[in-house]
Design a protein around this motif. Structure first.
Motif, short mmCIF file in Angstrom:
data_model
loop_
_atom_site.label_atom_id
_atom_site.label_comp_id
_atom_site.label_asym_id
_atom_site.label_seq_id
_atom_site.Cartn_x
_atom_site.Cartn_y
_atom_site.Cartn_z
N GLU A 266 0.84 -1.20 0.00
CA GLU A 266 0.00 0.00 0.00
C GLU A 266 0.88 1.26 0.00
O GLU A 266 0.62 2.20 -0.76
CB GLU A 266 -0.93 -0.02 1.22
N LEU A 267 1.92 1.26 0.81
CA LEU A 267 2.84 2.40 0.85
C LEU A 267 3.55 2.59 -0.49
O LEU A 267 3.84 3.72 -0.90
CB LEU A 267 3.89 2.22 1.96
N GLU A 268 3.82 1.49 -1.20
CA GLU A 268 4.48 1.56 -2.50
C GLU A 268 3.51 1.87 -3.63
O GLU A 268 3.93 2.05 -4.78
CB GLU A 268 5.18 0.23 -2.79
N GLY A 269 2.22 1.93 -3.32
CA GLY A 269 1.23 2.26 -4.34
C GLY A 269 0.84 1.11 -5.25
O GLY A 269 0.27 1.34 -6.32
N LEU A 270 1.14 -0.13 -4.84
CA LEU A 270 0.82 -1.29 -5.66
C LEU A 270 -0.56 -1.86 -5.36
O LEU A 270 -1.17 -2.49 -6.23
CB LEU A 270 1.88 -2.38 -5.50
N VAL A 271 -1.03 -1.68 -4.14
CA VAL A 271 -2.39 -2.08 -3.77
C VAL A 271 -3.04 -0.92 -3.02
O VAL A 271 -2.36 -0.04 -2.52
CB VAL A 271 -2.44 -3.36 -2.89
N ALA A 272 -4.36 -0.97 -2.96
CA ALA A 272 -5.10 0.07 -2.23
C ALA A 272 -6.27 -0.58 -1.50
O ALA A 272 -6.84 -1.57 -1.99
CB ALA A 272 -5.61 1.12 -3.21
N PRO A 273 -6.62 -0.03 -0.34
CA PRO A 273 -7.82 -0.52 0.33
C PRO A 273 -9.02 -0.32 -0.59
O PRO A 273 -9.09 0.67 -1.33
CB PRO A 273 -7.94 0.37 1.57
N ASP A 274 -9.95 -1.28 -0.57
CA ASP A 274 -11.10 -1.20 -1.47
C ASP A 274 -12.37 -1.61 -0.74
O ASP A 274 -13.09 -2.50 -1.18
CB ASP A 274 -10.86 -2.07 -2.70
N GLY A 275 -12.61 -0.99 0.39
CA GLY A 275 -13.83 -1.24 1.13
C GLY A 275 -13.62 -2.12 2.35
O GLY A 275 -12.58 -2.75 2.52
N GLU A 276 -14.64 -2.10 3.19
CA GLU A 276 -14.62 -2.86 4.43
C GLU A 276 -16.04 -3.27 4.74
O GLU A 276 -16.98 -2.56 4.40
CB GLU A 276 -14.06 -1.98 5.55
N GLU A 277 -16.19 -4.45 5.36
CA GLU A 277 -17.51 -4.89 5.79
C GLU A 277 -17.36 -5.69 7.07
O GLU A 277 -16.28 -6.17 7.38
CB GLU A 277 -18.22 -5.72 4.71
N TYR B 115 -8.77 -5.37 -0.44
CA TYR B 115 -7.67 -4.73 -1.16
C TYR B 115 -7.84 -4.98 -2.65
O TYR B 115 -8.41 -5.99 -3.06
CB TYR B 115 -6.32 -5.31 -0.71
N ALA B 116 -7.30 -4.06 -3.44
CA ALA B 116 -7.34 -4.20 -4.90
C ALA B 116 -6.01 -3.74 -5.46
O ALA B 116 -5.31 -2.92 -4.86
CB ALA B 116 -8.48 -3.36 -5.49
N LEU B 117 -5.67 -4.26 -6.63
CA LEU B 117 -4.48 -3.80 -7.34
C LEU B 117 -4.70 -2.39 -7.84
O LEU B 117 -5.79 -2.04 -8.28
CB LEU B 117 -4.22 -4.68 -8.56
N THR B 118 -3.68 -1.60 -7.79
CA THR B 118 -3.71 -0.29 -8.43
C THR B 118 -3.17 -0.46 -9.86
O THR B 118 -2.67 -1.54 -10.22
CB THR B 118 -2.80 0.70 -7.68
N ASP B 119 -3.25 0.59 -10.65
CA ASP B 119 -2.66 0.53 -11.99
C ASP B 119 -1.17 0.23 -11.90
O ASP B 119 -0.62 -0.55 -12.67
CB ASP B 119 -2.89 1.84 -12.75
N ARG B 120 -0.51 0.85 -10.94
CA ARG B 120 0.92 0.61 -10.74
C ARG B 120 1.19 -0.85 -10.36
O ARG B 120 2.16 -1.45 -10.81
CB ARG B 120 1.45 1.55 -9.67
N GLY B 121 0.32 -1.42 -9.53
CA GLY B 121 0.44 -2.82 -9.15
C GLY B 121 0.27 -3.74 -10.35
O GLY B 121 1.00 -4.72 -10.50
N THR B 122 -0.69 -3.42 -11.20
CA THR B 122 -0.92 -4.22 -12.41
C THR B 122 0.30 -4.15 -13.32
O THR B 122 0.74 -5.18 -13.86
CB THR B 122 -2.18 -3.73 -13.15
#
Length: 104
Positions: free
Chosen positions: A53-64, A74-81
Motif C-alpha cells: 500500500e505504501l508503495e502504491g501497488l495495492v489500495a484498500p477497497d472497502g470494508e464490511e 484490497y485491490a491492485l492499483t494501476d501501478r500494481g498491475t
C-alpha cells in the motif's frame, strides 16, 4: 526496468489480479494459484499488504463486518498491475531461455 518482486509480493499481487479480495481470501488464493507451493502466514500477509500500500501497488477497497469481524478488502492499483505484468514477462523470458538451454 522494474525491481523484481519477492515471491510473497508476486503471489499477493497475483491473488488480487482478478478482483478485490480480503485477507483470508488472499491467503486461500495464493495457495490455490501456486498449486500449494506457497503458504503465506497471516503476519507476513498483513506486513506485505501494508508495504504494498505504501508503495502504491495495492489500495484498500472497502470494508464490511462479517460475523462481528471487520473484513478489509484490497485491490491492485494501476501501478500494481504494471509491476505484476512486468514480473510475468520477465519470468516468461527466463523460462524460455532455460527451456532453450535444456533443449540444446
Amino acid at each position: 526496468m522494474s525491481t523484481p518482486l519477492t515471491p510473497s509480493t508476486f503471489w499477493i499481487l497475483t491473488a488480487l489480479a482478478g478482483r478485490r479480495r480480503h485477507g483470508y481470501d488472499i491467503l486461500r488464493e495464493t495457495i490455490d494459484a501456486s498449486g500449494g507451493r506457497v503458504t503465506l502466514r497471516v503476519a507476513t500477509l498483513y506486513a506485505a499488504l501494508e508495504r504494498l500500500e505504501l508503495e502504491g501497488l495495492v489500495a484498500p477497497d472497502g470494508e464490511e463486518i462479517v460475523n462481528g469481524r471487520a473484513r478489509r478488502y484490497y485491490a491492485l492499483t494501476d501501478r500494481g498491475t504494471m509491476s505484476l505484468t512486468a514480473e510475468v514477462e520477465a519470468l516468461e523470458t527466463t523460462a524460455m531461455v532455460i527451456a532453450e538451454m535444456i533443449a540444446s
